[in-house]
Design a protein around this motif. Structure first.
Motif, mmCIF file in Angstrom:
data_model
loop_
_atom_site.group_PDB
_atom_site.id
_atom_site.type_symbol
_atom_site.label_atom_id
_atom_site.label_comp_id
_atom_site.label_asym_id
_atom_site.label_seq_id
_atom_site.Cartn_x
_atom_site.Cartn_y
_atom_site.Cartn_z
ATOM 1 N N VAL A 123 0.819 -1.204 0.000
ATOM 2 C CA VAL A 123 0.000 0.000 0.000
ATOM 3 C C VAL A 123 0.856 1.260 0.000
ATOM 4 O O VAL A 123 1.799 1.377 0.784
ATOM 5 C CB VAL A 123 -0.915 0.039 1.249
ATOM 6 N N GLY A 124 0.520 2.196 -0.874
ATOM 7 C CA GLY A 124 1.133 3.518 -0.855
ATOM 8 C C GLY A 124 0.118 4.511 -0.324
ATOM 9 O O GLY A 124 -1.073 4.392 -0.603
ATOM 10 N N VAL A 125 0.581 5.460 0.474
ATOM 11 C CA VAL A 125 -0.325 6.473 1.013
ATOM 12 C C VAL A 125 0.220 7.849 0.651
ATOM 13 O O VAL A 125 1.405 8.122 0.835
ATOM 14 C CB VAL A 125 -0.443 6.372 2.555
ATOM 15 N N ILE A 126 -0.650 8.694 0.111
ATOM 16 C CA ILE A 126 -0.265 10.080 -0.172
ATOM 17 C C ILE A 126 -1.192 10.979 0.637
ATOM 18 O O ILE A 126 -2.406 10.963 0.431
ATOM 19 C CB ILE A 126 -0.410 10.411 -1.676
ATOM 20 N N ALA A 127 -0.614 11.712 1.566
ATOM 21 C CA ALA A 127 -1.410 12.661 2.351
ATOM 22 C C ALA A 127 -1.182 14.034 1.744
ATOM 23 O O ALA A 127 -0.071 14.559 1.782
ATOM 24 C CB ALA A 127 -0.989 12.633 3.809
ATOM 25 N N VAL A 128 -2.224 14.601 1.154
ATOM 26 C CA VAL A 128 -2.059 15.860 0.437
ATOM 27 C C VAL A 128 -2.283 17.056 1.343
ATOM 28 O O VAL A 128 -3.315 17.156 2.005
ATOM 29 C CB VAL A 128 -3.028 15.940 -0.762
ATOM 30 N N ASP A 129 -1.292 17.927 1.365
ATOM 31 C CA ASP A 129 -1.388 19.184 2.086
ATOM 32 C C ASP A 129 -2.039 19.046 3.456
ATOM 33 O O ASP A 129 -3.076 19.650 3.719
ATOM 34 C CB ASP A 129 -2.195 20.187 1.256
ATOM 35 N N PRO A 130 -1.430 18.275 4.308
ATOM 36 C CA PRO A 130 -2.041 18.036 5.613
ATOM 37 C C PRO A 130 -1.996 19.291 6.468
ATOM 38 O O PRO A 130 -1.081 20.109 6.326
ATOM 39 C CB PRO A 130 -1.154 16.946 6.217
ATOM 40 N N THR A 131 -2.987 19.427 7.310
ATOM 41 C CA THR A 131 -3.018 20.585 8.203
ATOM 42 C C THR A 131 -2.047 20.373 9.364
ATOM 43 O O THR A 131 -1.569 21.323 9.952
ATOM 44 C CB THR A 131 -4.442 20.799 8.741
ATOM 45 N N ILE B 180 4.453 5.648 3.042
ATOM 46 C CA ILE B 180 3.640 6.839 3.310
ATOM 47 C C ILE B 180 4.411 8.087 2.915
ATOM 48 O O ILE B 180 5.583 8.239 3.243
ATOM 49 C CB ILE B 180 3.255 6.922 4.804
ATOM 50 N N ARG B 181 3.733 8.961 2.220
ATOM 51 C CA ARG B 181 4.391 10.171 1.733
ATOM 52 C C ARG B 181 3.416 11.326 1.833
ATOM 53 O O ARG B 181 2.236 11.161 1.546
ATOM 54 C CB ARG B 181 4.752 9.922 0.265
ATOM 55 N N SER B 182 3.880 12.490 2.196
ATOM 56 C CA SER B 182 2.947 13.614 2.172
ATOM 57 C C SER B 182 3.368 14.625 1.115
ATOM 58 O O SER B 182 4.534 14.721 0.759
ATOM 59 C CB SER B 182 2.847 14.269 3.548
ATOM 60 N N MET B 183 2.390 15.323 0.600
ATOM 61 C CA MET B 183 2.626 16.351 -0.419
ATOM 62 C C MET B 183 2.193 17.663 0.212
ATOM 63 O O MET B 183 1.021 18.007 0.173
ATOM 64 C CB MET B 183 1.759 16.103 -1.649
ATOM 65 N N ALA B 184 3.135 18.346 0.810
ATOM 66 C CA ALA B 184 2.765 19.545 1.544
ATOM 67 C C ALA B 184 2.930 20.796 0.705
ATOM 68 O O ALA B 184 2.511 21.865 1.100
ATOM 69 C CB ALA B 184 3.589 19.662 2.802
ATOM 70 N N THR B 185 3.537 20.636 -0.453
ATOM 71 C CA THR B 185 3.876 21.814 -1.239
ATOM 72 C C THR B 185 2.676 22.399 -1.968
ATOM 73 O O THR B 185 2.094 21.766 -2.830
ATOM 74 C CB THR B 185 4.928 21.471 -2.300
ATOM 75 N N ARG B 186 2.390 23.608 -1.623
ATOM 76 C CA ARG B 186 1.395 24.382 -2.361
ATOM 77 C C ARG B 186 2.130 25.253 -3.349
ATOM 78 O O ARG B 186 3.345 25.357 -3.310
ATOM 79 C CB ARG B 186 0.612 25.270 -1.405
ATOM 80 N N GLY B 187 1.356 25.902 -4.206
ATOM 81 C CA GLY B 187 1.962 26.934 -5.027
ATOM 82 C C GLY B 187 2.590 26.419 -6.311
ATOM 83 O O GLY B 187 3.264 27.156 -7.003
ATOM 84 N N HIS B 188 2.355 25.148 -6.650
ATOM 85 C CA HIS B 188 2.706 24.731 -8.006
ATOM 86 C C HIS B 188 1.825 25.533 -8.945
ATOM 87 O O HIS B 188 0.609 25.552 -8.769
ATOM 88 C CB HIS B 188 2.345 23.261 -8.235
ATOM 89 N N LEU B 189 2.411 26.124 -9.955
ATOM 90 C CA LEU B 189 1.582 26.888 -10.888
ATOM 91 C C LEU B 189 0.520 26.015 -11.526
ATOM 92 O O LEU B 189 -0.584 26.439 -11.784
ATOM 93 C CB LEU B 189 2.468 27.523 -11.973
ATOM 94 N N GLY B 190 0.883 24.794 -11.802
ATOM 95 C CA GLY B 190 -0.056 23.913 -12.490
ATOM 96 C C GLY B 190 -1.057 23.250 -11.561
ATOM 97 O O GLY B 190 -1.870 22.460 -11.992
ATOM 98 N N GLY B 191 -0.967 23.545 -10.266
ATOM 99 C CA GLY B 191 -1.873 22.924 -9.316
ATOM 100 C C GLY B 191 -1.266 21.679 -8.704
ATOM 101 O O GLY B 191 -0.237 21.177 -9.154
#
Ligand SMILES: Nc1nc2c(ncn2[C@@H]2O[C@H](COP(=O)(O)OP(=O)(O)OP(=O)(O)O)[C@@H](O)[C@H]2O)c(=O)[nH]1
Ligand SMILES: [Mg+2]
Length: 301
Positions: free
Chosen positions: A75-83, A109-120
């Motif tokens: 199982v892979g887990v992606i937690a997007v922009d967690p608070t 488990i991996r999180s994607m905390a980066t906002r501000g990609h121009l492409g979303g």
């Protein structure tokens, strides 16, 4: 590059971690790697879990992971922009909650905390899911807080999305329903141990009877994630919805969006941030018109 790709496919966790960083940072190496890996994707079930902050998404993901591990699935887990605070590739809160899985090589488990990609955020998340898929994960769980357009975009890219709601939300059901109706494959009423679960269930059914959606009506399942109650039923519902949808048509539909997103992202990334700033200033001051600027950008490619 071929060696790197091969290590990832063999399940080498270090190679995968390095690739995940490259994907998150949108490096050229990530592009080349994904190009190599792409033919080996298409096997993982991508499960979106979305819902308001604190609804119990991570707790639920944790329960689903446990069940999948019992079946010896990877199982892979992606937690997007967690608070929650972010540290060292894991989210503190989630790290505690998913602690049991951290020592488990079958869970990444991996999180994607980066906002501000121009492409979303959606294209980066899609790439991360493809990477996990190529690495032989049987399932990829993507957790997003269901509030903004980014989250809706991400949920659209999943094979099936579980929308987690909790009793006592009142008007929130109304507030979030617009975007969510379209993406919801399954509704999960979490914290069903709390008062108001009956009412929420009625509201969801009422909403579903009014709304137009293609395909079968999403199942509604009650869960008490913190106690592990209803998780098996939730997973069963997720799988049956994914199975119903299946096939090429759904995949084509998803890729139509993904291709446009990738195209948009690549176009946007060709405009340096500084140039965007100065162009915006020039337009605001009426020194230049926006039409000529966009034409100029298009001509450049
Ligand atoms: N009473 C009750 N509490 C629960 C249940 N499931 C989760 N919780 C609690 O709800 C809180 C939030 O859980 P999380 O899993 O972190 O929720 P989340 O949706 O991932 O939160 P964010 O990622 O911050 O948006 C925690 O304190 C959980 O223990 C449940 O079924 N019943
Ligand atoms: Mg969470």
């Amino acid at each position: 590059m071929p060696e790197w790709a091969q290590q990832i496919r063999k399940g080498n966790v270090r190679a995968l971690a390095r690739a995940a960083s490259a994907v998150e940072n949108r490096t050229p190496a990530a592009d080349a790697l994904l190009r190599k890996l792409f033919p080996h994707t298409g096997n993982a079930l991508v499960i979106g879990i979305t819902g308001p902050p604190g609804a119990g998404k991570s707790t639920l993901a944790d329960g689903i992971i446990r069940l999948l591990r019992r079946e010896e699935q990877r199982v892979g887990v992606i937690a997007v922009d967690p608070t929650s605070p972010y540290s060292g590739g894991a989210i503190l809160g989630d790290r505690i909650r998913m602690q049991s899985h951290y020592a488990d090589p079958g869970v990444f488990i991996r999180s994607m905390a980066t906002r501000g990609h121009l492409g979303g955020l959606a294209p980066a998340t899609t790439d991360m899911a493809l990477l996990f898929d190529a690495a032989g994960m049987d399932a990829v769980i993507v957790e997003t807080v269901g509030v903004g357009q980014d989250e809706v975009d991400i949920a659209r890219l999943a094979d099936v999305t579980a929308v987690v709601l909790v009793p006592g939300m009142g008007d929130d059901v109304q507030a979030i329903k617009a975007g969510i109706m379209e993406i919801a494959g399954v509704f999960l009423i979490n914290k069903a141990d709390q008062p108001g679960a009956d009412r929420l269930e009625r509201e969801i059914h009422a909403m579903l009877s009014l709304a137009h959606h293609d395909g079968p009506t999403p199942p509604v399942v009650r869960v008490v994630a913190s106690e592990g109650g209803g998780i098996a039923e939730a997973l069963h519902a997720i799988r049956s919805v994914a199975g119903d949808r299946g096939g090429h048509e759904r995949s084509e539909h998803i890729w139509r969006r993904r291709l446009l997103e990738m195209y948009r992202e690549r176009l946007l990334n060709r405009i340096p941030a500084a140039e965007l700033d100065s162009a915006a200033r020039a337009v605001a001051l009426r020194r230049k018109d926006p039409y000529s600027i966009v034409d100029e950008w298009l001509r450049r490619i």
